[in-house]
Write an enzyme that holds these catalytic residues in place. Structure first.
Site, mmCIF file in Angstrom:
data_model
loop_
_atom_site.group_PDB
_atom_site.id
_atom_site.type_symbol
_atom_site.label_atom_id
_atom_site.label_comp_id
_atom_site.label_asym_id
_atom_site.label_seq_id
_atom_site.Cartn_x
_atom_site.Cartn_y
_atom_site.Cartn_z
ATOM 1 N N ASN A 61 0.826 -1.212 0.000
ATOM 2 C CA ASN A 61 0.000 0.000 0.000
ATOM 3 C C ASN A 61 0.858 1.260 0.000
ATOM 4 O O ASN A 61 0.561 2.238 -0.688
ATOM 5 C CB ASN A 61 -0.913 0.020 1.231
ATOM 6 C CG ASN A 61 -2.050 -0.974 1.145
ATOM 7 O OD1 ASN A 61 -2.292 -1.567 0.098
ATOM 8 N ND2 ASN A 61 -2.748 -1.177 2.244
ATOM 9 N N ARG A 387 -11.037 -4.886 -13.963
ATOM 10 C CA ARG A 387 -9.848 -5.652 -13.577
ATOM 11 C C ARG A 387 -10.163 -7.137 -13.733
ATOM 12 O O ARG A 387 -10.685 -7.772 -12.818
ATOM 13 C CB ARG A 387 -9.432 -5.372 -12.134
ATOM 14 C CG ARG A 387 -9.034 -3.928 -11.848
ATOM 15 C CD ARG A 387 -8.479 -3.789 -10.430
ATOM 16 N NE ARG A 387 -8.340 -2.399 -10.040
ATOM 17 C CZ ARG A 387 -7.281 -1.646 -10.305
ATOM 18 N NH1 ARG A 387 -6.280 -2.154 -10.976
ATOM 19 N NH2 ARG A 387 -7.227 -0.395 -9.893
ATOM 20 N N ARG A 417 -5.670 1.261 -12.901
ATOM 21 C CA ARG A 417 -4.290 1.467 -12.490
ATOM 22 C C ARG A 417 -3.573 0.168 -12.122
ATOM 23 O O ARG A 417 -4.071 -0.640 -11.341
ATOM 24 C CB ARG A 417 -4.236 2.439 -11.312
ATOM 25 C CG ARG A 417 -2.828 2.832 -10.883
ATOM 26 C CD ARG A 417 -2.871 3.876 -9.805
ATOM 27 N NE ARG A 417 -3.349 5.146 -10.319
ATOM 28 C CZ ARG A 417 -4.091 5.996 -9.617
ATOM 29 N NH1 ARG A 417 -4.479 5.686 -8.403
ATOM 30 N NH2 ARG A 417 -4.471 7.147 -10.146
ATOM 31 N N HIS A 447 -15.978 2.584 -14.700
ATOM 32 C CA HIS A 447 -15.822 1.882 -13.427
ATOM 33 C C HIS A 447 -17.085 1.112 -13.040
ATOM 34 O O HIS A 447 -17.102 0.394 -12.047
ATOM 35 C CB HIS A 447 -15.461 2.910 -12.337
ATOM 36 C CG HIS A 447 -14.933 2.332 -11.077
ATOM 37 N ND1 HIS A 447 -15.619 2.395 -9.883
ATOM 38 C CD2 HIS A 447 -13.784 1.674 -10.801
ATOM 39 C CE1 HIS A 447 -14.912 1.808 -8.928
ATOM 40 N NE2 HIS A 447 -13.798 1.359 -9.456
ATOM 41 N N ARG A 576 -13.897 2.878 4.714
ATOM 42 C CA ARG A 576 -12.718 2.022 4.853
ATOM 43 C C ARG A 576 -11.422 2.824 4.937
ATOM 44 O O ARG A 576 -10.593 2.576 5.793
ATOM 45 C CB ARG A 576 -12.624 1.048 3.681
ATOM 46 C CG ARG A 576 -11.535 -0.011 3.886
ATOM 47 C CD ARG A 576 -11.267 -0.788 2.609
ATOM 48 N NE ARG A 576 -10.414 -0.042 1.693
ATOM 49 C CZ ARG A 576 -10.494 -0.095 0.364
ATOM 50 N NH1 ARG A 576 -11.422 -0.811 -0.198
ATOM 51 N NH2 ARG A 576 -9.679 0.600 -0.390
ATOM 52 N N HIS A 604 -15.194 -3.496 0.685
ATOM 53 C CA HIS A 604 -15.269 -2.861 -0.622
ATOM 54 C C HIS A 604 -16.694 -2.538 -1.045
ATOM 55 O O HIS A 604 -16.904 -1.926 -2.090
ATOM 56 C CB HIS A 604 -14.609 -3.784 -1.660
ATOM 57 C CG HIS A 604 -14.223 -3.132 -2.935
ATOM 58 N ND1 HIS A 604 -14.890 -3.358 -4.130
ATOM 59 C CD2 HIS A 604 -13.234 -2.251 -3.224
ATOM 60 C CE1 HIS A 604 -14.314 -2.659 -5.091
ATOM 61 N NE2 HIS A 604 -13.320 -1.972 -4.574
#
Length: 701
Positions: A61, A387, A417, A447, A576, A604
Site C-alpha cells: 500500500n 480488472r 491502475r 468503473h 474504509r 469494498h
C-alpha cells in the site's frame, strides 16, 4: 462530545462548515488508513502468518501511496501549482507531514518485523536468513548458489566518467558498493551499482540438510552481499548497501489520442523511469553515500528512508503450509435460490438474487455467463471489465460465447491502475475470439460493473442483468466484500441497456428510470437524498443516513452531511480508507459518527441508506463518494427494492458493521483514529465473522 478544534474557536458553525478547517487532508487520511492496516500486524487475535501478510500489505500500500499520491504532490510543487484541495493546506506542508508520519510508520513496521514477527515465526521453525545472521554451515551452499544461479545474470556497473549513474527501474532492488583498488584497466573505481536480477527469486529456501527439516529461507540480498567482492576481481568491497528508489507511476494520457491502446502502451514503458519520489536504503549506509544517492535522484533528505531489513518487504511472500498459522478456511456458499437449480435463467425469472462476496460464492456470476454462452436462445452478452486478467474464467467464457456466435460486447477500461497491460491482453484475446471490444469514453474511466444478457423467450426478447459494487475478478471476490444483484426487473434492465448504448455509441444523454449514474445524475441525486433527509429532520420526523463506502472526499456531499447533522439527522459513515469529513464537532457534526472496519477481508461494498420517513431507500453502487467517481468516471448506483434483500443488506451489511467492536476504528474531531474494543460485559461482535457464521447455518437463504 469533542468540542470544536482550537484553531476554529472564533468561527461560527456555519463559517466553520464552509472553511478549509472543516476538511481533513485526503493524503493524510489515506496514510492513516495504511497505518490501521499496519496495526493488524501486531494484533495477536490474527494468526501469525496473517499478521505477516498484513505487514506485507502495508508495504505494498505504501509503495502505491508514494507512486501515485506523493508523486502527485511533488509534481504540483515542481510546477508551482497552487493547491485546490478543500483543506487548503499547501503541498509543501502536506509533504512534510507525510514524511514525518511515514518515517514513524516505517520504523514501526520494521520494529514489528524484527522484534515480534520474525522471533515468533522462529518458534514454528520458520526463519529468514539475512546477511547479519548467516552461519558457518550456510557458506558452502551460498557460494555454490551464487556462482551457479546469481553471478551469471548479475551486471555490476562501475561509476566513472565512462559509466554515469544508471537509470534504475522503479522499485528494483539495487546495491551501491564502495571499492578499493584498481580494475583490469588500471582505473581507480570507488563506487559501483549492482542491480539485483529481477528474474531471480528474492527469497530462497535452504535445503533440509542445513535446517533439520525446518523452513529456513535466505534472502537474495544476503547471498549477493556475502559474495559482493567476487563481482569485482582484484578489488576489495569495503561496503555494500541495498537500496530501492520509488518513482512516479501515474499515467498521463492526452484526451485527443487516436488509439487509446497504442497510447497506453507507450505510457507504460515510461512508468518504470518516472520522477523519483522516495529512496529506501539500509540503515548502516554512510551519510556520504546517502547524500550521493539523494543527489542522483534529485531528492531532499525528507524523502530518505533508512530501514533495518529488506528494502522491499512485499517480496517476503512465501507459501507456508502451516494451517494453524492461517485464518481458518472458509468455503463460500451458493445462495439457496440457486443451490438446487441448474437453470439460472428460470430462477431469475421468478426472483432477484443477491450475492454478498466473499461470503457468497462468485460462481453464480460465472455460471450465468457460461449458461448464456451455451444457450442457443441467448443472442447477446454485454459486459464491463475493469480488472479481469486474461486467464480469468469470465474472460474465457466471454471468448467462448463469441466463438459460439453470440453478439459479445466488452467495455474494457484499459486504464485501471497497474492492470493496464493485463487489460490490453484481455482486449486482444476477446477481439481475436470475435467479440466487439470498446474502451469506454476517453477522459472518463468506465468503473461501472454491469452484465446484460439478451435472450429470446416465447418469441420475445428478455433481458437479464448483473450489477455489482466490485470488479469481475474471481480472486478479488475471495478477498473483497462486495454486493452483486442478479435481476430481470424491466426498468433496471432497460436502464443498463441505455448505459451500454452511451458507452458504445453516440447520442444525447438518455433518461433512466431506476439507476443513477455518473458523471450525469449520481452526484445530484445523492445531494437530493441528503437534503430530503434534512427536511424530514427539520419537520420533526425520524431521519437517518448510513453510508458505507471506501472513501469520502467530495466537498459538496460533505457540506450537505454537515447541514443534515445540524438539522438533527443521525448519520453513520462506514469509511474504509479516506475520510475528509470531521465528525463529532459541537454545532457542526455532533450527529455524525465515522468508523472504519479493517479485518480479514478488505471492505469494498458501497451501500447508501436513507430512512426517508420510513420508506427506507437503499442503494448499492460502484462509486465511492469522491470527486473522481462522481465527475470523471462512468458509475452505476442501483436500488434494492425487494424487501427481503433490503433487510438482508441493512441487517448484515450495515447495522452489524455498526455493532462491530473488535475490528472497528472510530474517528474523532481531532483527526485521530481509535481502535474499538468491547466494553465491560459486552460480547465481542465481528461483522465479517457474523456473516461467515450466518452463511453456514442450515436455514441460510
Amino acid at each position: 462530545m469533542t468540542q470544536i478544534m482550537p484553531a476554529s474557536k472564533n468561527l461560527s458553525p456555519v463559517e466553520f462548515q464552509h472553511s478549509s478547517s472543516s476538511y481533513i487532508n485526503r493524503e493524510i487520511s489515506l496514510l492513516a488508513f495504511h497505518k490501521r492496516v499496519l496495526a493488524q500486524a501486531k494484533d495477536k487475535n490474527h494468526p501469525l502468518l496473517e499478521r505477516l501478510n498484513f505487514l506485507i500489505i502495508f508495504s505494498r500500500n505504501l509503495d502505491e501511496f508514494f507512486e501515485i499520491r506523493v508523486s502527485g504532490l511533488m509534481k504540483q510543487i515542481d510546477f508551482k501549482t497552487i493547491t485546490t484541495a478543500p483543506d487548503g493546506i499547501p503541498n509543501e506542508v502536506i509533504i512534510e507531514q507525510i514524511s514525518e508520519s511515514a518515517h514513524l510508520a516505517i520504523q514501526e513496521q520494521y520494529d514489528t518485523l524484527n522484534h515480534i514477527l520474525l522471533p515468533e515465526l522462529e518458534n514454528y521453525g520458520i526463519k529468514f536468513i539475512q546477511y547479519h545472521n548467516i552461519l558457518e554451515k550456510h557458506l558452502d551452499w551460498i557460494k555454490h548458489y551464487f556462482f551457479k544461479q546469481v553471478q551469471p545474470v548479475v551486471t555490476p556497473i562501475s561509476l566513472d566518467p565512462a559509466h554515469p549513474f544508471p537509470r534504475l527501474v522503479n522499485k528494483s532492488l539495487n546495491f551501491i558498493v564502495s571499492l578499493e583498488g584498481k580494475d583490469a584497466f588500471g582505473r581507480q573505481i570507488e563506487l559501483a551499482i549492482v542491480p539485483a536480477p529481477r528474474s531471480l527469486p528474492r527469497v530462497v529456501r535452504l535445503p533440509d540438510e542445513l535446517t533439520d527439516g525446518e523452513e529456513h529461507y535466505i534472502l537474495l540480498s544476503a547471498i549477493i552481499q556475502q559474495h559482493i567482492s567476487d563481482l569485482f576481481p582484484g578489488m576489495i568491497a569495503t561496503g555494500c548497501y541495498q537500496f530501492r528508489v520509488t518513482r512516479n507511476a501515474d499515467l498521463t494520457l492526452a484526451e485527443d489520442v487516436d488509439d487509446l491502446a497504442v497510447a497506453l502502451k507507450d505510457e507504460l514503458s515510461s512508468r518504470r523511469f518516472g520522477r523519483a519520489v522516495r529512496l529506501e536504503i539500509a540503515n548502516n549506509c554512510p551519510n556520504s553515500i546517502n547524500d550521493y544517492l539523494l543527489e542522483q535522484f534529485d531528492l531532499d533528505p525528507q524523502h530518505l528512508y533508512q530501514v533495518n531489513g529488506p528494502v522491499n518487504l512485499t517480496r517476503l511472500i512465501t507459501n507456508f503450509d502451516i494451517p494453524e498459522l492461517r485464518f481458518k478456511p472458509y468455503q463460500a456458499v451458493i445462495p439457496k435460490a440457486l443451490r438446487n437449480s441448474n437453470k439460472i435463467f428460470e430462477t431469475l425469472t421468478k426472483q432477484d438474487v443477491l450475492l454478498h462476496h466473499p461470503f457468497d460464492s462468485f460462481k453464480p456470476v460465472i455460471n450465468l455467463l457460461r449458461e448464456a454462452a451455451q444457450d442457443p436462445n441467448v443472442l447477446a452478452i454485454k459486459q464491463t471489465l475493469y480488472r479481469s486478467g486474461p486467464n480469468s474464467e469470465i474472460v474465457q467464457v466471454l471468448a467462448e460465447a463469441a466463438r459460439n456466435g453470440k453478439e459479445v460486447t466488452a467495455v474494457i477500461e484499459l486504464r485501471a491502475r497497474f492492470d493496464e497491460e493485463s487489460n490490453i491482453t484481455v482486449a486482444n484475446l476477446l477481439q481475436e475470439a470475435g467479440a466487439v471490444v470498446v474502451y469506454g469514453i476517453v477522459g472518463y474511466k468506465t468503473h461501472a460493473k454491469m452484465i446484460l444478457i439478451v435472450r429470446r423467450e416465447a418469441g420475445k426478447l428478455k433481458r437479464y442483468v448483473h450489477l455489482g459494487t466490485g470488479n469481475y475478478h474471481a480472486g478479488n471476490a475471495r478477498m473483497y466484500t462486495d454486493y452483486g444483484l442478479l435481476t430481470t426487473h424491466e426498468a433496471i434492465c432497460e436502464d443498463v441497456h441505455k448505459i451500454f448504448q452511451e458507452l458504445t455509441g453516440m447520442g444525447k444523454l438518455l433518461k433512466l428510470k431506476k439507476l443513477f449514474h455518473a458523471p450525469f445524475t449520481l452526484h445530484a441525486q445523492l445531494l437530493h437524498l441528503i437534503e430530503q433527509e434534512t427536511a424530514h429532520a427539520k419537520a420533526g420526523k425520524k431521519a437517518r443516513i448510513i453510508v458505507k463506502v471506501n472513501a469520502l472526499t467530495e466537498p459538496k456531499l460533505i457540506s450537505a452531511l454537515y447541514t443534515a447533522s445540524q438539522a438533527g439527522v443521525k448519520i453513520d459513515l462506514i469509511i474504509r480508507s479516506i475520510c475528509c469529513l470531521r465528525p463529532q464537532i459541537q454545532g457542526l457534526s455532533e450527529n455524525i459518527r465515522v468508523r472504519s472496519i479493517v479485518g480479514r477481508y478488505l471492505e469494498h461494498t458501497r451501500v447508501y441508506y436513507f430512512h426517508n420517513d420510513g420508506q427506507e431507500d437503499l442503494y448499492c453502487a460502484s462509486a465511492d463518494w469522491m470527486g473522481r467517481n462522481l465527475f470523471s468516471r462512468v458509475e452505476t448506483c442501483f436500488p434494492i427494492e425487494d424487501k427481503k434483500l433490503k433487510k438482508q443488506i441493512i441487517d448484515y451489511g450495515l447495522l452489524s458493521y455498526l455493532k462491530d467492536n473488535v475490528r472497528a476504528w472510530e474517528l474523532d474531531a481531532n483527526d485521530q483514529w481509535h481502535a474499538v474494543s468491547p466494553k465491560d460485559g459486552e460480547e465481542a461482535h465481528i461483522a465479517q465473522q457474523v456473516l461467515m457464521q450466518q452463511r453456514t447455518l442450515p436455514t441460510t437463504a
